[in-house]
Write a protein that holds these residues in place. Structure first.
Motif, short mmCIF file in Angstrom:
data_model
loop_
_atom_site.label_atom_id
_atom_site.label_comp_id
_atom_site.label_asym_id
_atom_site.label_seq_id
_atom_site.Cartn_x
_atom_site.Cartn_y
_atom_site.Cartn_z
N VAL A 111 0.83 -1.20 0.00
CA VAL A 111 0.00 0.00 0.00
C VAL A 111 0.87 1.26 0.00
O VAL A 111 0.48 2.29 -0.58
CB VAL A 111 -0.97 -0.02 1.19
CG1 VAL A 111 -0.33 0.47 2.48
CG2 VAL A 111 -2.21 0.81 0.90
N MET A 112 2.06 1.18 0.60
CA MET A 112 2.98 2.32 0.53
C MET A 112 3.49 2.52 -0.90
O MET A 112 3.60 3.65 -1.39
CB MET A 112 4.14 2.10 1.50
CG MET A 112 3.72 2.13 2.98
SD MET A 112 5.06 1.65 4.09
CE MET A 112 6.25 2.96 3.80
N PHE A 113 3.80 1.41 -1.56
CA PHE A 113 4.22 1.50 -2.95
C PHE A 113 3.08 2.01 -3.83
O PHE A 113 3.31 2.78 -4.78
CB PHE A 113 4.70 0.14 -3.44
CG PHE A 113 5.28 0.14 -4.82
CD1 PHE A 113 6.31 1.00 -5.17
CD2 PHE A 113 4.78 -0.71 -5.80
CE1 PHE A 113 6.85 1.01 -6.44
CE2 PHE A 113 5.30 -0.71 -7.08
CZ PHE A 113 6.34 0.15 -7.41
N GLN A 114 1.85 1.60 -3.52
CA GLN A 114 0.69 2.09 -4.26
C GLN A 114 0.54 3.61 -4.12
O GLN A 114 0.16 4.29 -5.08
CB GLN A 114 -0.59 1.41 -3.75
CG GLN A 114 -0.96 0.13 -4.45
CD GLN A 114 -1.37 0.36 -5.89
OE1 GLN A 114 -0.55 0.35 -6.80
NE2 GLN A 114 -2.65 0.56 -6.11
N ALA A 115 0.81 4.11 -2.92
CA ALA A 115 0.74 5.57 -2.73
C ALA A 115 1.76 6.28 -3.61
O ALA A 115 1.47 7.32 -4.22
CB ALA A 115 0.97 5.90 -1.26
N ALA A 116 2.97 5.69 -3.70
CA ALA A 116 3.99 6.29 -4.57
C ALA A 116 3.56 6.23 -6.03
O ALA A 116 3.74 7.21 -6.78
CB ALA A 116 5.31 5.55 -4.38
N LEU A 117 2.96 5.11 -6.45
CA LEU A 117 2.48 5.00 -7.84
C LEU A 117 1.36 6.00 -8.11
O LEU A 117 1.28 6.56 -9.21
CB LEU A 117 1.98 3.58 -8.10
CG LEU A 117 3.05 2.50 -8.25
CD1 LEU A 117 2.41 1.12 -8.32
CD2 LEU A 117 3.89 2.73 -9.49
N GLY A 118 0.50 6.22 -7.11
CA GLY A 118 -0.54 7.23 -7.27
C GLY A 118 0.04 8.62 -7.48
O GLY A 118 -0.46 9.39 -8.31
N MET A 119 1.08 8.92 -6.73
CA MET A 119 1.75 10.22 -6.90
C MET A 119 2.39 10.31 -8.29
O MET A 119 2.24 11.32 -8.99
CB MET A 119 2.81 10.40 -5.82
CG MET A 119 3.64 11.66 -5.96
SD MET A 119 5.00 11.75 -4.78
CE MET A 119 6.06 10.43 -5.40
N TRP A 120 3.09 9.24 -8.70
CA TRP A 120 3.76 9.27 -10.02
C TRP A 120 2.75 9.31 -11.16
O TRP A 120 3.04 9.88 -12.22
CB TRP A 120 4.66 8.05 -10.16
CG TRP A 120 5.81 8.04 -9.20
CD1 TRP A 120 6.41 9.13 -8.64
CD2 TRP A 120 6.47 6.89 -8.65
NE1 TRP A 120 7.41 8.74 -7.79
CE2 TRP A 120 7.48 7.38 -7.77
CE3 TRP A 120 6.33 5.53 -8.82
CZ2 TRP A 120 8.32 6.52 -7.07
CZ3 TRP A 120 7.17 4.67 -8.13
CH2 TRP A 120 8.15 5.16 -7.26
#
Length: 356
Positions: A111-120
């Motif tokens: 979910v932390m990686f998903q947050a980064a993907l959402g930002m990117w």
């Protein structure tokens, strides 16, 4: 333990909601409804009132402010943020209760990686590779939460499933089905991210003469170096090729999964395994139906959202089916291992008895 199970159920529901909202945001062209992250035009709420729209326009003079798209984008972010907090709570409770600690840690990392993907996704202006990765992350999160929920509901003292040695032969087909479905989901995400869903409206593949323009190289070319990828940057040839590949993949995935379901229903004795196979079959039929409606109806909004959500549910159901096949195959191998020493011991004992 009941609170933990309730929290996992809530997290599952929020994950489905985020997947649906993500599809709705993408299909309403609201992925860049807010050009910054994590706020929206420098605020934590979308600009709806005139005074806020004027302030946002002053801060982002080149932006075309659309309150409807901004609301869609921020609603997706709000629910995704709540989902992240729930996953964090799941991780903390799992460590305290010492249940599924490894799986809960993987969920938190994802979910932390998903947050980064959402930002990117926002900062890279809907780059297709990032959009597809973000889609995969959401689907993987749902599948892992379903696995966690099943693990919590498992009763070690309950009746064991019947040992079925024949099911070990279905494991390669189950893994093939999972690989094919993942490839098909990737093609679906690639189709959507490149705005190729509305290219072909005829069955079974595309308009006449499509084969003359079909190109694998064009379908898998990475569109890089553009300022924005909103509304797509690939030419018609590439989009049509992507769309046709998605339809071909649908035929392959349907054939493989249908064969797996039929074999499981025919060979399985366990009610649990038959139920999972039936769930995969029902979701597969629903997914194919929604795909056909997308073609005939020229990608209706809510039908396309349902197509996305059903794909996520189909993946989760197939993951559970593969898990159950592994469990029962392991039981069959364990039963064989116990039977062999017993048989050898019986022969050793009977030998001396005959000599007497």
């Amino acid at each position: 333990m009941r609170r933990f199970t309730w929290l996992v159920n809530l997290t599952l529901a929020l994950t489905l909601m985020v997947i649906a909202l993500g599809a709705y945001t993408r299909l309403t062209d609201a992925g860049l409804g807010c050009p910054d992250w994590p706020g929206c035009y420098g605020r934590l709420t979308p600009p709806v009132k005139d005074v806020h729209i004027e302030a946002a326009q002053a801060r982002f003079p080149d932006a075309q402010i659309d309150p409807f798209k901004a609301r869609n984008e921020m609603m997706h972010r709000y629910i995704a943020g709540l989902l992240g907090l729930c996953v964090l709570a799941v991780f903390i409770l799992a460590q305290r209760l010492r249940r599924a600690r490894g799986l809960s840690a993987a969920l938190l990392a994802l979910v932390m990686f998903q947050a980064a993907l959402g930002m990117w996704t926002v900062t890279m202006n809907l780059m297709p590779v990032v959009v597809v990765a973000h889609l995969f992350g959401g689907f993987a999160l749902l599948s892992m939460l379903v696995l966690l929920r099943v693990e919590l509901g498992r009763d070690p003292a309950g009746p064991a499933d019947p040992v079925e040695p024949r099911l070990t032969r279905l494991l390669p087909l189950a893994w093939l089905g999972l690989a094919v479905l993942l490839a098909q989901i990737a093609l679906g995400g690639w189709t959507s991210a490149n705005y190729a869903a509305a290219v072909c409206y005829q069955l079974p593949f595309c308009e006449g003469g499509w084969h003359a323009q079909f190109s694998l190289r064009a379908a898998f070319s990475l569109p890089l170096g553009h300022e924005t990828y909103e509304y797509g940057v690939l030419p018609y040839e590439a989009r049509m090729s992507i769309h046709v590949l998605h339809r071909l993949g649908a035929l392959v995935a349907t054939a493989v999964l249908a064969g797996l379901v039929l074999l499981c229903m025919r060979r399985a004795l366990s009610a649990r395994l038959r139920g999972l196979a039936a769930a995969v079959g029902v979701l597969l039929v629903l997914q194919v139906t929604l795909g056909l409606i997308n073609v005939v109806g020229q990608v209706p909004l809510f039908n396309a959202v349902a197509h996305n959500v059903t794909a996520a549910c189909l993946l989760a159901a197939l993951v559970l089916l593969v898990r159950q096949l592994h469990v029962q195959s392991g039981q069959a191998l364990h039963a064989r291992g116990r039977a062999r020493p017993g048989a050898a011991y019986g022969v050793a004992v009977q030998g001396p008895m005959k000599l007497r």
